[in-house]
Scaffold this active site. Structure first.
Site, short mmCIF file in Angstrom:
data_model
loop_
_atom_site.label_atom_id
_atom_site.label_comp_id
_atom_site.label_asym_id
_atom_site.label_seq_id
_atom_site.Cartn_x
_atom_site.Cartn_y
_atom_site.Cartn_z
N LYS A 214 8.09 0.83 11.11
CA LYS A 214 8.82 2.03 11.49
C LYS A 214 8.21 3.23 10.75
O LYS A 214 8.48 3.44 9.56
CB LYS A 214 10.30 1.90 11.09
CG LYS A 214 11.16 2.94 11.76
CD LYS A 214 12.34 3.38 10.94
CE LYS A 214 12.02 4.41 9.92
NZ LYS A 214 11.43 5.65 10.42
N GLY A 267 8.54 6.05 0.33
CA GLY A 267 9.37 7.19 0.74
C GLY A 267 10.22 7.63 -0.44
O GLY A 267 9.88 7.34 -1.60
N THR A 269 13.19 8.06 -3.25
CA THR A 269 13.88 7.13 -4.14
C THR A 269 15.28 6.81 -3.60
O THR A 269 15.72 5.67 -3.60
CB THR A 269 13.98 7.76 -5.54
OG1 THR A 269 12.65 8.06 -5.96
CG2 THR A 269 14.62 6.83 -6.55
N VAL A 271 16.50 6.81 -0.54
CA VAL A 271 16.51 5.88 0.59
C VAL A 271 16.20 4.46 0.10
O VAL A 271 16.85 3.49 0.49
CB VAL A 271 15.50 6.32 1.69
CG1 VAL A 271 15.29 5.23 2.72
CG2 VAL A 271 15.99 7.61 2.36
N GLU A 295 7.36 2.09 -3.17
CA GLU A 295 6.79 3.19 -3.96
C GLU A 295 7.54 4.44 -3.57
O GLU A 295 7.61 4.78 -2.38
CB GLU A 295 5.29 3.32 -3.68
CG GLU A 295 4.48 2.13 -4.16
CD GLU A 295 4.62 1.85 -5.65
OE1 GLU A 295 4.85 2.80 -6.43
OE2 GLU A 295 4.53 0.67 -6.04
N CYS A 329 3.36 12.37 -3.59
CA CYS A 329 4.24 11.79 -4.60
C CYS A 329 3.65 12.01 -5.98
O CYS A 329 4.36 12.03 -6.97
CB CYS A 329 4.43 10.31 -4.32
SG CYS A 329 2.86 9.50 -4.07
#
Ligand code: NAD
Length: 545
Positions: A214, A267, A269, A271, A295, A329
């Protein structure tokens, strides 16, 4: 996994970065591809069981730097399509898992080589530049070079794992059967790196796993190119299935499925923590304990010792904080600078900022492009407004935000007198750098503050020429960064050179693009074969004479 017993694959080289200087053939080809993409509106189906799947629920894909321009539409799915993708993956599993590793490897090696042919690198760069608002250099190092590196190095690492075998005394043959996980993997990818989008489904797949992927809704243009690349490289139907659904819609099916075997996530943290909790709540449903690899965010630092070279620091900060609008990031977003060096470093940064050009990526002279969407724009402009109103901080550069044409946020430098100011702690994921100037004689105390200020532990840099100062920083900041740089910016990790990932709030530190990550997608079976099985239960000690 059936191995051939012969695991040699040559050590790959990092894919060289094309430079796109005026007049180069690569620039001419890429400009043409961008022009063509701008002229059309592509329609992007999902890809399930080797087939394009259309739902008719079309969602717009707009260029972040020119939001009136519709680049195309994607077909959005719902829970039924997630179920369809899981079924397709599970149906493909047996054949794919038992295919000789060389056949699986060759699909991904071929994908890497195809990607480095003009047809694909023009396509994937044009899609990344326009869809994610990335300048040509940022796109090239991501969508082409890093993705090709992930594919090639992971194949090499896979063979190193297969090669790891136990000893066998005479008469016995011990071996490790490196089995893929029993079930399907869910790959959930972020908008900011095309290479991560390609790596998260392909790394488990090359080891014999099957995947439901996804991608982020803001990366679908280039995600489709990746799916076409895998298809054209010969990936069998059902091995990687791409669905375009909102995250919670997918989660409601995936995390309730007994065959869910692991998540490969990158993505935010927040979520990730929600996902972990849901998996925990459903743990009794699964046939196996799922692997959780994630990550996530960072509040990455640049720490400067009085012995550092100011121009090296200012260049590292400018590139580290503002390339790709700070949407990495690993982007430098807090800096600790000694009083003695601050005036010089500040002036050098301001000089550089004055030369920045901001605009759409199709104009190659623009260094800065737009942030990804209106939500990001609103979040970042609210942060800047809050800082403007507060007494503990001053905006010394940038601070203007304009969404008339595209979502543009000026690269912004904030100076704060409070080392624990919210802008030294929270991830903003945009072009905002906060600086705390410390007294030269408070180096150690300030290192301590840096270590304790933020919940993250992703990347960080120390700039110094004094070796003892470097050593002190390295010790004090031991867990503050999973990727620690000495006299270099904290961004730009290269596959095969700096395996990437952080701990604390930043993730599980499974180091994407390394053996460590691949190990998470395998569950070894130890096999002992006895060539001369005993025929009596009696041991020699039991004999009477
Ligand atoms: P995001 O958290 O908004 O989305 C990431 C992915 O999660 C998307 O595909 C999204 O659709 C999906 N998602 C959202 N809610 C979900 C749910 N409930 N269930 C399942 N999936 C869900 O992040 P983003 O804006 O795409 O990316 C930026 C973030 O990613 C930043 O925090 C950045 O630091 C982080 N990031 C980390 C790394 C790393 O290697 N540490 C690399 C790149 C990005």
């Amino acid at each position: 996994m059936k191995s051939s017993g012969f695991f040699h694959v040559p050590l790959p080289k990092n894919e060289p970065v094309l430079n796109y200087a005026p007049g180069t053939p690569e620039r001419i080809k890429l400009k043409k591809a961008i022009g063509e993409l701008l002229k059309q509106q592509v329609e992007i189906p999902m890809f399930i069981n080797g087939k394009d799947v259309k739902t008719g629920r079309l969602r717009e894909i707009r260029a972040p730097h020119d939001h009136s321009h519709i680049l195309g539409y994607y077909h959005e799915g719902d829970q039924e399509f997630v179920k369809m993708a899981i079924d397709a993956a599970l149906a493909a599993r047996k054949k794919w898992a038992s295919m000789p590793w060389e056949d699986r490897a060759s699909v991904f090696l071929k994908a890497a080589d195809l990607l480095c042919e003009p047809e694909y690198w023009t396509k994937i760069n044009a899609a990344t530049m326009l869809g994610q608002s990335k300048n040509v250099f940022q796109s090239e190092i991501d969508a082409v070079c890093e993705l090709a590196d992930f594919l090639r190095f992971n194949v090499k690492y896979m063979t190193e794992i297969y090669d790891f075998q136990p000893i066998s005394p005479s008469g016995i043959w011990n071996r490790l059967d490196w089995r893929p996980l029993e079930g399907f993997i869910f790959a959930v990818t972020p908008f900011n790196f095309t290479s991560i989008a390609g790596n998260l489904p392909s790394a488990p797949a090359m080891l014999g796993n099957v995947v439901v992927w996804k991608p982020s809704k803001s990366q679908i243009l280039s995600a489709r190119v990746i799916m076409e690349l895998f298809r054209d490289a010969g990936l069998p139907a059902g091995v990687i299935n791409q669905v375009f659904v909102p995250g919670p819609v997918a989660s409601d099916i995936v995390f309730f499925h007994s065959d869910f075997a692991g998540i490969h996530y990158t993505g935010s943290t927040e979520v990730f923590q929600g996902i972990w909790k849901t998996i925990g709540d459903n743990i009794f449903r699964y046939k196996n304990y799922p692997r959780i690899v994630g990550e996530t965010g960072g509040k990455d630092f640049v720490f400067v010792h009085p012995s550092a070279h100011p121009n090296q620091v200012s260049t590292a900060l400018i590139r580290g904080a503002f390339e790709y609008q700070g949407q990495k990031c690993s982007a430098a977003s807090r800096a600790y600078i000694p009083e003695s060096l601050w005036p010089k470093i500040r002036d050098l940064m301001l000089e550089d900022l004055a030369t920045f050009k901001m605009g759409g990526p199709e104009d190659f002279s623009n260094f800065i492009n737009a942030v990804i969407d209106e939500t990001a724009f609103n979040r970042l402009s609210a942060v800047i407004e809050r800082i403007r109103k507060e007494k503990t901080a001053t905006i010394i550069a940038g601070g203007n935000c304009d969404k008339t044409v595209g979502y543009f946020i000026e690269p912004t430098i904030v100076l704060t007198s409070d080392p624990r100011y919210f802008a030294m702690q929270e991830e903003f994921f945009g072009p905002i750098l906060t600086v705390y100037v410390y007294p030269d004689n408070k180096y150690e105390e300030t290192l301590e503050i840096c270590d304790k200020t933020s919940m993250y532990g992703l990347t960080g840099s120390i700039f110094a020429t004094d070796r003892e100062a470097i050593n002190q920083a390295s010790q004090k900041l031991m867990y503050a960064a999973g990727n620690f740089y000495i006299n270099d910016k904290p961004t730009g990790a290269v596959v095969g050179q700096q395996p990437f990932g952080g701990s604390r709030g930043s993730g599980t530190n499974d180091k994407a693009g390394s053996v460590l990550n691949l190990l998470r997608w395998l569950t070894p079976r130890a096999i002992k074969e006895n060539f001369v099985p005993p025929t009596s239960y009696k041991y020699p000690f039991m004999e009477e004479k």
